[in-house]
Design a protein around this motif. Structure first.
Motif, PDB file in Angstrom:
ATOM      1  N   PRO A 277      39.297  11.998  51.268  1.00 51.54           N
ATOM      2  CA  PRO A 277      39.652  13.188  52.042  1.00 51.54           C
ATOM      3  C   PRO A 277      39.808  14.452  51.217  1.00 51.54           C
ATOM      4  CG  PRO A 277      40.898  11.303  52.834  1.00 51.54           C
ATOM      5  CD  PRO A 277      40.173  10.852  51.591  1.00 51.54           C
ATOM      6  N   GLU A 278      40.223  14.314  49.950  1.00 54.60           N
ATOM      7  CA  GLU A 278      40.393  15.503  49.115  1.00 54.60           C
ATOM      8  C   GLU A 278      39.061  16.122  48.707  1.00 54.60           C
ATOM      9  OE1 GLU A 278      41.090  11.846  46.411  1.00 54.60           O
ATOM     10  OE2 GLU A 278      41.571  12.475  48.458  1.00 54.60           O
ATOM     11  N   GLN A 279      37.944  15.415  48.959  1.00 53.14           N
ATOM     12  CA  GLN A 279      36.628  15.986  48.651  1.00 53.14           C
ATOM     13  C   GLN A 279      36.137  16.945  49.734  1.00 53.14           C
ATOM     14  OE1 GLN A 279      34.854  11.802  47.383  1.00 53.14           O
ATOM     15  NE2 GLN A 279      33.449  13.417  46.771  1.00 53.14           N
ATOM     16  N   LEU A 280      36.770  16.926  50.906  1.00 54.28           N
ATOM     17  CA  LEU A 280      36.332  17.802  51.992  1.00 54.28           C
ATOM     18  C   LEU A 280      36.977  19.173  51.844  1.00 54.28           C
ATOM     19  CD1 LEU A 280      36.358  15.427  55.101  1.00 54.28           C
ATOM     20  CD2 LEU A 280      34.711  15.616  53.221  1.00 54.28           C
ATOM     21  N   ARG A 281      36.158  20.204  51.937  1.00 55.23           N
ATOM     22  CA  ARG A 281      36.625  21.577  51.838  1.00 55.23           C
ATOM     23  C   ARG A 281      36.387  22.292  53.159  1.00 55.23           C
ATOM     24  NH1 ARG A 281      39.120  19.856  48.487  1.00 55.23           N
ATOM     25  NH2 ARG A 281      39.144  20.288  46.240  1.00 55.23           N
ATOM     26  N   LEU A 282      37.376  23.086  53.599  1.00 56.15           N
ATOM     27  CA  LEU A 282      37.285  23.792  54.875  1.00 56.15           C
ATOM     28  C   LEU A 282      37.198  25.296  54.636  1.00 56.15           C
ATOM     29  CD1 LEU A 282      40.012  21.866  56.954  1.00 56.15           C
ATOM     30  CD2 LEU A 282      37.639  21.232  56.453  1.00 56.15           C
ATOM     31  N   SER A 283      36.417  25.959  55.472  1.00 54.16           N
ATOM     32  CA  SER A 283      36.272  27.409  55.373  1.00 54.16           C
ATOM     33  C   SER A 283      35.932  27.965  56.747  1.00 54.16           C
ATOM     34  CB  SER A 283      35.179  27.775  54.351  1.00 54.16           C
ATOM     35  OG  SER A 283      33.938  27.202  54.722  1.00 54.16           O
ATOM     36  N   THR A 284      35.796  29.280  56.815  1.00 50.91           N
ATOM     37  CA  THR A 284      35.410  29.932  58.066  1.00 50.91           C
ATOM     38  C   THR A 284      33.939  29.640  58.354  1.00 50.91           C
ATOM     39  OG1 THR A 284      37.004  31.687  57.633  1.00 50.91           O
ATOM     40  CG2 THR A 284      35.275  32.139  59.267  1.00 50.91           C
ATOM     41  N   ARG A 295      35.738  20.574  64.780  1.00 53.70           N
ATOM     42  CA  ARG A 295      36.917  21.062  65.512  1.00 53.70           C
ATOM     43  C   ARG A 295      38.170  20.394  64.943  1.00 53.70           C
ATOM     44  NH1 ARG A 295      37.114  22.885  70.760  1.00 53.70           N
ATOM     45  NH2 ARG A 295      35.265  24.011  70.071  1.00 53.70           N
ATOM     46  N   VAL A 296      39.208  21.195  64.674  1.00 55.98           N
ATOM     47  CA  VAL A 296      40.466  20.648  64.155  1.00 55.98           C
ATOM     48  C   VAL A 296      41.181  19.905  65.278  1.00 55.98           C
ATOM     49  CG1 VAL A 296      42.707  21.175  63.132  1.00 55.98           C
ATOM     50  CG2 VAL A 296      40.676  22.460  62.412  1.00 55.98           C
ATOM     51  N   ASP A 297      41.345  18.599  65.072  1.00 56.67           N
ATOM     52  CA  ASP A 297      41.944  17.741  66.094  1.00 56.67           C
ATOM     53  C   ASP A 297      43.449  17.611  65.924  1.00 56.67           C
ATOM     54  OD1 ASP A 297      41.417  16.105  68.364  1.00 56.67           O
ATOM     55  OD2 ASP A 297      41.768  14.333  67.128  1.00 56.67           O
ATOM     56  N   GLY A 298      43.966  17.943  64.744  1.00 55.23           N
ATOM     57  CA  GLY A 298      45.401  17.864  64.485  1.00 55.23           C
ATOM     58  C   GLY A 298      45.684  18.080  63.016  1.00 55.23           C
ATOM     59  N   VAL A 299      46.936  18.455  62.718  1.00 60.72           N
ATOM     60  CA  VAL A 299      47.363  18.700  61.350  1.00 60.72           C
ATOM     61  C   VAL A 299      48.681  17.968  61.106  1.00 60.72           C
ATOM     62  CG1 VAL A 299      48.043  20.431  59.630  1.00 60.72           C
ATOM     63  CG2 VAL A 299      46.255  20.972  61.303  1.00 60.72           C
ATOM     64  N   ASP A 300      48.711  17.114  60.078  1.00 59.23           N
ATOM     65  CA  ASP A 300      49.937  16.433  59.668  1.00 59.23           C
ATOM     66  C   ASP A 300      50.417  17.082  58.380  1.00 59.23           C
ATOM     67  OD1 ASP A 300      49.640  14.542  61.770  1.00 59.23           O
ATOM     68  OD2 ASP A 300      48.221  13.417  60.544  1.00 59.23           O
ATOM     69  N   PHE A 301      51.548  17.775  58.453  1.00 56.78           N
ATOM     70  CA  PHE A 301      52.057  18.557  57.320  1.00 56.78           C
ATOM     71  C   PHE A 301      53.085  17.730  56.551  1.00 56.78           C
ATOM     72  CE2 PHE A 301      55.106  21.748  55.609  1.00 56.78           C
ATOM     73  CZ  PHE A 301      54.235  22.367  54.723  1.00 56.78           C
ATOM     74  N   PHE A 302      52.894  17.588  55.224  1.00 57.38           N
ATOM     75  CA  PHE A 302      53.798  16.804  54.390  1.00 57.38           C
ATOM     76  C   PHE A 302      54.551  17.657  53.369  1.00 57.38           C
ATOM     77  CE2 PHE A 302      50.119  13.986  55.360  1.00 57.38           C
ATOM     78  CZ  PHE A 302      50.778  13.152  56.253  1.00 57.38           C
ATOM     79  N   GLY A 303      54.407  18.968  53.441  1.00 52.96           N
ATOM     80  CA  GLY A 303      55.075  19.854  52.490  1.00 52.96           C
ATOM     81  C   GLY A 303      54.159  20.209  51.349  1.00 52.96           C
ATOM     82  N   GLU A 326      47.977  27.696  53.368  1.00 52.24           N
ATOM     83  CA  GLU A 326      47.405  28.128  54.635  1.00 52.24           C
ATOM     84  C   GLU A 326      46.565  27.002  55.223  1.00 52.24           C
ATOM     85  OE1 GLU A 326      45.341  31.797  54.548  1.00 52.24           O
ATOM     86  OE2 GLU A 326      46.921  32.875  53.479  1.00 52.24           O
ATOM     87  N   LEU A 327      46.887  26.629  56.454  1.00 53.20           N
ATOM     88  CA  LEU A 327      46.221  25.512  57.104  1.00 53.20           C
ATOM     89  C   LEU A 327      45.621  25.957  58.430  1.00 53.20           C
ATOM     90  CD1 LEU A 327      48.987  22.834  56.479  1.00 53.20           C
ATOM     91  CD2 LEU A 327      46.781  22.970  55.324  1.00 53.20           C
ATOM     92  N   PRO A 328      44.525  25.363  58.848  1.00 51.04           N
ATOM     93  CA  PRO A 328      43.938  25.729  60.135  1.00 51.04           C
ATOM     94  C   PRO A 328      44.822  25.258  61.284  1.00 51.04           C
ATOM     95  CG  PRO A 328      42.823  23.815  59.233  1.00 51.04           C
ATOM     96  CD  PRO A 328      43.764  24.293  58.166  1.00 51.04           C
ATOM     97  N   THR A 329      44.633  25.823  62.426  1.00 49.67           N
ATOM     98  CA  THR A 329      45.411  25.437  63.607  1.00 49.67           C
ATOM     99  C   THR A 329      44.626  24.444  64.450  1.00 49.67           C
ATOM    100  OG1 THR A 329      44.524  27.332  64.834  1.00 49.67           O
ATOM    101  CG2 THR A 329      46.620  27.639  63.681  1.00 49.67           C
ATOM    102  N   THR A 330      45.340  23.629  65.167  1.00 46.50           N
ATOM    103  CA  THR A 330      44.699  22.645  66.043  1.00 46.50           C
ATOM    104  C   THR A 330      43.838  23.358  67.083  1.00 46.50           C
ATOM    105  OG1 THR A 330      46.542  21.108  65.752  1.00 46.50           O
ATOM    106  CG2 THR A 330      45.139  20.781  67.680  1.00 46.50           C
ATOM    107  N   GLY A 331      42.626  22.883  67.251  1.00 45.06           N
ATOM    108  CA  GLY A 331      41.690  23.484  68.198  1.00 45.06           C
ATOM    109  C   GLY A 331      40.730  24.471  67.582  1.00 45.06           C
ATOM    110  N   ALA A 332      40.990  24.883  66.321  1.00 47.39           N
ATOM    111  CA  ALA A 332      40.107  25.855  65.667  1.00 47.39           C
ATOM    112  C   ALA A 332      38.830  25.176  65.179  1.00 47.39           C
ATOM    113  CB  ALA A 332      40.833  26.508  64.489  1.00 47.39           C
TER     114      ALA A 332
END
Length: 360
Positions: A277-284, A295-303, A326-332
């Protein structure tokens, strides 16, 4: 300290139900090995055979050049093997003080000498003032450290730890295993840890022995295990994984995440690829060549970091691991690119990954 060599060990229970199937394992003197595997894979049975609490049906166990199990008349009783054992719950004697527990296995002269107890308490990171307390007056983490000090007290040739941190909460588990690792390293002890906690095995051990269905399927150092697992079962057990169907052509895997370079000279054709999972990079979207929009299906925040679940157009949901800024929002919608290369595993004629042969 002694090395440990297990050769061809088998063990069955009940109506011939095999628990260990010809296990070979070598633990060099002064090293730390973790036995890692799911419940029921045989790791605790193997530990009990090494300790002398059980006997193998076949095969041998040797400490250094001394065979302690295997063959009629060759079994050495547990009390004479010179092995320290730390059970899951510590197993401290409730009627003895901390000092009494630590010195229990020492000769009488050394029991009267409080210096050895103070030395061992310091070694496991505990205050010498705890020596007069009873076990019930200690926290769970303190009890486990006392259990380790008791195991180290007679300077054993080998220390065995049977999931000693599993009952502790996350913060206490981390603190306790750090102290235990430091104590084992300071004494130069040869140690074997049984665990089903991947992070524990990868962070503590010099080598990790992965067990599955009574066999040892991979024995290597933690980095190699994570980066070059023996097969897909090992890969998905030792960490989060993104596994996708792919078509390999000319050293590139074409999959739901686009064209990804692969490790090694895998032949052209259908395959399954593994990414972390750490190999995946997200951008606009629209900012990177070769991107795939998800599509962002959900975000689990661990700090310190976060898991972002991504719905791909053609391959269901995968996870990306990102720093907790900075993290994407669900649905983006986000663009997904891959950093580095993918590992490739063969696909059998049935479409199921072909199993690789175990080592043990």
């Amino acid at each position: 300290m002694s090395s440990l060599t297990v050769t061809g060990v088998t063990r069955s229970f009940g109506a011939g139900t095999p628990v260990l199937r010809g296990v070979d394992l070598h633990v060099p003197s002064g090293s730390f090995t973790a036995l890692l595997g799911p419940s029921g894979c045989g790791k605790t049975t193997l530990l009990r055979i090494v300790a002398g609490f059980d006997e193998p049906d076949a095969g041998t166990v040797a400490l250094g050049d001394r065979v302690v199990a295997g063959g009629p008349g060759r079994s050495v009783p547990a009390r004479r093997r010179g092995i320290g054992f730390v059970p899951q719950e510590g197993g401290l004697f409730p009627h003895l003080t901390v000092a009494g527990n630590i010195s229990f296995g020492l000769p009488r002269r050394q029991r009267r000498d409080g210096g050895r107890v103070r030395e061992l308490l310091e070694l496991v990171g505990l205050d010498a003032a705890l020596a007069g307390r009873s076990p019930h007056q200690l926290s769970g983490g303190q009890q486990q450290r006392v259990a380790v000090a008791r195991a180290l007290a007679p300077a054993p040739s080998l220390v065995l730890l049977d999931e000693p941190f599993s009952s502790l909460d996350a913060a206490l588990r981390e603190e306790t295993r750090t102290a235990v690792s430091a104590a084992l390293a300071a004494t130069g002890a040869t140690a074997v840890l049984v665990t089903h906690d991947q992070a524990e095995a990868l962070s503590m051990a010099d080598q990790v022995a992965v067990m599955r269905h009574g066999r040892l399927v991979q024995l290597t150092d933690p980095r190699t295990l994570y980066r070059s697992p023996q097969d897909l079962d090992v890969a998905t057990f030792v960490g989060e994984a993104v596994v996708l169907d792919a078509d390999v052509r000319g050293g590139t895997a074409h999959c739901a995440l686009g064209a990804v370079p692969v490790d090694g000279g895998y032949p052209d054709g259908p395959a399954r690829v593994l990414l972390r999972p750490e190999q995946l990079r997200l951008s606009t979207p629209g900012s990177a060549p070769g991107e795939v929009v998800a599509r962002v299906d959900g975000v689990d925040f661990f700090g310190h970091d976060a898991r972002v679940r991504l719905a791909l157009p053609t391959a269901g949901t995968v996870s990306a691991r990102l720093e907790g800024g900075e993290l994407p929002t669900t649905g983006a919608d986000v663009a997904v690119t891959v950093r580095g290369t993918a590992l490739v595993f063969p696909v059998a004629a049935t479409g199921v990954p072909a199993p690789l042969q175990p080592l043990g």
